[in-house]
Each structure stands twice: as structure tokens, then as C-alpha cells.
Design a protein around this motif. Structure first.
Motif, PDB file in Angstrom:
ATOM      1  N   THR A 265      -9.603  16.977  -1.691  1.00 52.97           N
ATOM      2  CA  THR A 265     -10.251  17.835  -1.573  1.00 52.97           C
ATOM      3  C   THR A 265     -11.861  17.495  -1.061  1.00 52.97           C
ATOM      4  OG1 THR A 265      -8.808  19.934  -1.928  1.00 52.97           O
ATOM      5  CG2 THR A 265     -11.046  19.901  -0.763  1.00 52.97           C
ATOM      6  N   ASP A 266     -12.371  17.411  -2.419  1.00 54.04           N
ATOM      7  CA  ASP A 266     -14.404  17.135  -1.982  1.00 54.04           C
ATOM      8  C   ASP A 266     -14.154  15.349  -1.034  1.00 54.04           C
ATOM      9  OD1 ASP A 266     -14.316  18.957  -3.001  1.00 54.04           O
ATOM     10  OD2 ASP A 266     -14.225  18.738  -5.237  1.00 54.04           O
ATOM     11  N   VAL A 267     -14.862  15.511  -0.861  1.00 55.44           N
ATOM     12  CA  VAL A 267     -15.921  14.061  -0.466  1.00 55.44           C
ATOM     13  C   VAL A 267     -15.481  12.921  -1.566  1.00 55.44           C
ATOM     14  CG1 VAL A 267     -17.946  13.263   0.046  1.00 55.44           C
ATOM     15  CG2 VAL A 267     -17.814  15.317   0.925  1.00 55.44           C
ATOM     16  N   GLY A 268     -14.914  11.473  -0.817  1.00 55.40           N
ATOM     17  CA  GLY A 268     -15.173  10.808  -1.684  1.00 55.40           C
ATOM     18  C   GLY A 268     -13.854   9.674  -1.099  1.00 55.40           C
ATOM     19  N   THR A 269     -13.659   8.884  -1.949  1.00 53.29           N
ATOM     20  CA  THR A 269     -13.056   7.941  -1.459  1.00 53.29           C
ATOM     21  C   THR A 269     -11.818   7.271  -2.569  1.00 53.29           C
ATOM     22  OG1 THR A 269     -13.990   6.726   0.369  1.00 53.29           O
ATOM     23  CG2 THR A 269     -11.850   5.156  -0.622  1.00 53.29           C
ATOM     24  N   SER A 270     -10.404   7.834  -2.568  1.00 54.65           N
ATOM     25  CA  SER A 270      -9.403   7.605  -3.437  1.00 54.65           C
ATOM     26  C   SER A 270      -8.126   7.115  -3.597  1.00 54.65           C
ATOM     27  CB  SER A 270      -8.873   8.477  -4.125  1.00 54.65           C
ATOM     28  OG  SER A 270      -9.558   9.632  -4.437  1.00 54.65           O
ATOM     29  N   THR A 271      -7.791   6.279  -4.316  1.00 53.31           N
ATOM     30  CA  THR A 271      -6.711   5.342  -3.791  1.00 53.31           C
ATOM     31  C   THR A 271      -5.628   5.743  -4.302  1.00 53.31           C
ATOM     32  OG1 THR A 271      -7.486   2.897  -3.905  1.00 53.31           O
ATOM     33  CG2 THR A 271      -5.620   2.994  -3.995  1.00 53.31           C
ATOM     34  N   VAL A 272      -3.688   6.183  -3.402  1.00 51.77           N
ATOM     35  CA  VAL A 272      -2.943   6.667  -4.008  1.00 51.77           C
ATOM     36  C   VAL A 272      -1.710   4.936  -4.390  1.00 51.77           C
ATOM     37  CG1 VAL A 272      -0.893   8.781  -3.465  1.00 51.77           C
ATOM     38  CG2 VAL A 272      -3.750   9.295  -2.815  1.00 51.77           C
ATOM     39  N   TYR A 273      -1.498   5.841  -5.467  1.00 52.06           N
ATOM     40  CA  TYR A 273      -0.139   4.044  -5.357  1.00 52.06           C
ATOM     41  C   TYR A 273       1.249   4.539  -4.845  1.00 52.06           C
ATOM     42  CZ  TYR A 273      -4.220   1.752  -7.311  1.00 52.06           C
ATOM     43  OH  TYR A 273      -5.025   1.339  -8.177  1.00 52.06           O
ATOM     44  N   PHE A 274       1.931   4.468  -4.503  1.00 55.38           N
ATOM     45  CA  PHE A 274       3.474   4.604  -3.824  1.00 55.38           C
ATOM     46  C   PHE A 274       4.344   4.124  -4.521  1.00 55.38           C
ATOM     47  CE2 PHE A 274       2.414   2.723  -0.224  1.00 55.38           C
ATOM     48  CZ  PHE A 274       2.697   2.142  -0.028  1.00 55.38           C
ATOM     49  N   GLN A 275       5.742   4.222  -4.682  1.00 56.27           N
ATOM     50  CA  GLN A 275       6.788   3.283  -5.127  1.00 56.27           C
ATOM     51  C   GLN A 275       8.177   3.879  -4.816  1.00 56.27           C
ATOM     52  OE1 GLN A 275       9.740   3.811  -8.672  1.00 56.27           O
ATOM     53  NE2 GLN A 275       8.903   1.620  -9.434  1.00 56.27           N
ATOM     54  N   ILE A 276       8.945   3.101  -3.450  1.00 56.52           N
ATOM     55  CA  ILE A 276       9.904   3.220  -2.849  1.00 56.52           C
ATOM     56  C   ILE A 276      10.945   2.788  -3.092  1.00 56.52           C
ATOM     57  CG2 ILE A 276      10.632   4.126  -0.452  1.00 56.52           C
ATOM     58  CD1 ILE A 276       8.018   3.161   0.728  1.00 56.52           C
ATOM     59  N   SER A 277      12.080   3.079  -3.489  1.00 58.95           N
ATOM     60  CA  SER A 277      13.128   2.772  -4.207  1.00 58.95           C
ATOM     61  C   SER A 277      14.180   3.640  -3.587  1.00 58.95           C
ATOM     62  CB  SER A 277      13.315   2.719  -5.386  1.00 58.95           C
ATOM     63  OG  SER A 277      12.860   3.950  -6.537  1.00 58.95           O
TER      64      SER A 277
END
Length: 266
Positions: free
Chosen positions: A237-249
Motif C-alpha cells: 500500500t505504501d510508497v516504495g518498490t518491492s519485489t514479489v516472487y512467483f512460481q508456476i507449476s
């Protein structure tokens, strides 16, 4: 003129004359015959065996009844044919051979079916990508340089849908062969088709995450690379840059991992 009876060894009918005499006795003369007939000899062709496709064994025979190493003349031959089965081996020769009366007896050549294990089975494809359906590549079956036709064997497949090692079993129906021969091929994972996008926008007090679309597949998320314990994308929600990781299987597919960013500016 002989002091002992003449003797005979070979087949013959001969008359031997004799005289018996002594002073003061009437001399006696006479004769007897020596009759030697032919001895029975049997030539028996030996039984032989070979595998279909192999060279013929050397034909031999057993001679019984001859004496002193005397030679009996005979010829051996076999009935024509190369398929699995039995064939007569014939022995032939003159019936009358000097001191012997020769009888010839036949033997048998048995041609046995060749083990299918000696064949080579080559699939048209040794590595196939998973399709979701049973995979049945064509095969070439050879005996040495000879290619067998489809009518000489049947083909069955096992473990030929999912990723792994599939088995091809060739059962030879041609009577010149016996048994089965197997070969294998690999089913490799398919590629997952998907889309993934991050978020970039101005702070609006709402939570934002990444979007991964992969219909029919399991998508997991995480905030640390290599850890995918979330069923939904984490939101920020807040200001900033975040990395989200994902896996598809999904079973039978190559697992996909990646990341996208959520960037919220002021």
C-alpha cells in the motif's frame, strides 16, 4: 601242396580241396567251401540344430558295423528350407561296398525360432515433449540388416503419457522368432505458457500486487526468492518498490519461477 588251409578275409565263395593220406591207408580227397558274405553296415545321419538365420551346421553321420577302420562312402544332404521347423537329413551311398552291405538312415535338422532379444528395436523418436495424451512413436525392428515388416510383430506401449521413461514392447508374431523385445523413449516436461506483470502507480491508499496468469496451473508467491508459501500475491500500500516472487507449476510441465515489482510512488 599246402600244409595248412588257405584262409580268406574278404567276401568270397571259394572251394578248398584237401587230401588225407598215410602209409597203409587209402588216401582220401575232398573239398569244402569257404563262403564269406557281406557284413551289414549302417550309416545314420546325425541330428542337427540351428537357430533361424544362422549358417547350417556341418552335416555328419555315424557309421556302425565296419571293421578295422574300413572306409564307407556316403553323401549327406538336407531338405531345402530356411524357416523354423524340421528338415530331413539324408544319407545316401552304394548299397554294396566291397565287404559291406550298407543301409542308410536319415536324421533331422531342426531350425529353432530366433529369440526376439536378438533383434534391435529403434523408436522414431527417443525424446518427446509431454502432450497430455498417450504417445506412441513408430518403431523400426531389425534382424541384423533385415528390416521386419509390420505384419511380423505387434507393438504395445506402457507409461507413455506422463513425463518419464516410456516402454515399447515388440511381440514378434512371425514363427521364425520367439518372445519380445523392449525399447524405451523419454517424455520430457512441456513448457508453461503464462503472463506476468508488476504494478507501477501513485499512492492511492489501496493494496497492489503483481498479476500472474497461467490457466490450469498452480501459482504460488513469496517475498523471498526461492520461497513460495503464498497462494495470492502479497500486496503493498505504501510508497516504495518491492519485489514479489512467483512460481508456476504442474505435473509434467517445467516449473517456472520469476519475479515482478510493485512500485508505488508519491
Amino acid at each position: 601242396g599246402l600244409t595248412g588251409s588257405p584262409v580268406y578275409i574278404d567276401v568270397v565263395t571259394s572251394t578248398v580241396y584237401f587230401q588225407i593220406c598215410k602209409a597203409n591207408y587209402t588216401t582220401v580227397t575232398g573239398s569244402q567251401t569257404v563262403a564269406i558274405s557281406q557284413k551289414a553296415v549302417t550309416v545314420t545321419a546325425d541330428d542337427k540344430t540351428k537357430v533361424f538365420g544362422a549358417a547350417d551346421p556341418v552335416l555328419t553321420a555315424t557309421v556302425s558295423g565296419s571293421l578295422n577302420g574300413d572306409t564307407i562312402v556316403y553323401v549327406l544332404s538336407r531338405a531345402a528350407g530356411g524357416n523354423a521347423g524340421t528338415y530331413a537329413i539324408s544319407a545316401s551311398g552304394e548299397v554294396s561296398q566291397g565287404n559291406y552291405a550298407v543301409t542308410c538312415k536319415s536324421g533331422t535338422l531342426t531350425i529353432t525360432a530366433k529369440p526376439a532379444a536378438d533383434l534391435t528395436v529403434t523408436p522414431a523418436q527417443t525424446s518427446v515433449v509431454y502432450t497430455g495424451s498417450a504417445i506412441e512413436p513408430a518403431v523400426t525392428v531389425k534382424d541384423g540388416d533385415t528390416v521386419l515388416t509390420a505384419g511380423q510383430y505387434t507393438v504395445s506401449y506402457t507409461d507413455n503419457t506422463d513425463v518419464g521413461t516410456a516402454t515399447i514392447t515388440v511381440t514378434v508374431t512371425d514363427p521364425n522368432y520367439t518372445g519380445t523385445k523392449t525399447a524405451t523413449f523419454q517424455i520430457t516436461p512441456a513448457t508453461i505458457e503464462y503472463t506476468a506483470s508488476g504494478y507501477s502507480g501513485i499512492y492511492d491508499a489501496n493494496g497492489h500486487g503483481i498479476t500472474v496468469t497461467a490457466s490450469g496451473f498452480t501459482v504460488r508467491y513469496g517475498t523471498v526468492d526461492g520461497t513460495y508459501g503464498l497462494t495470492d500475491s502479497p500486496v503493498h500500500t505504501d510508497v516504495g518498490t518491492s519485489t514479489v516472487y512467483f512460481q508456476i507449476s504442474k505435473a509434467n510441465y517445467t516449473t517456472v519461477t520469476g519475479s515482478q515489482t510493485v512500485a508505488i510512488s508519491q
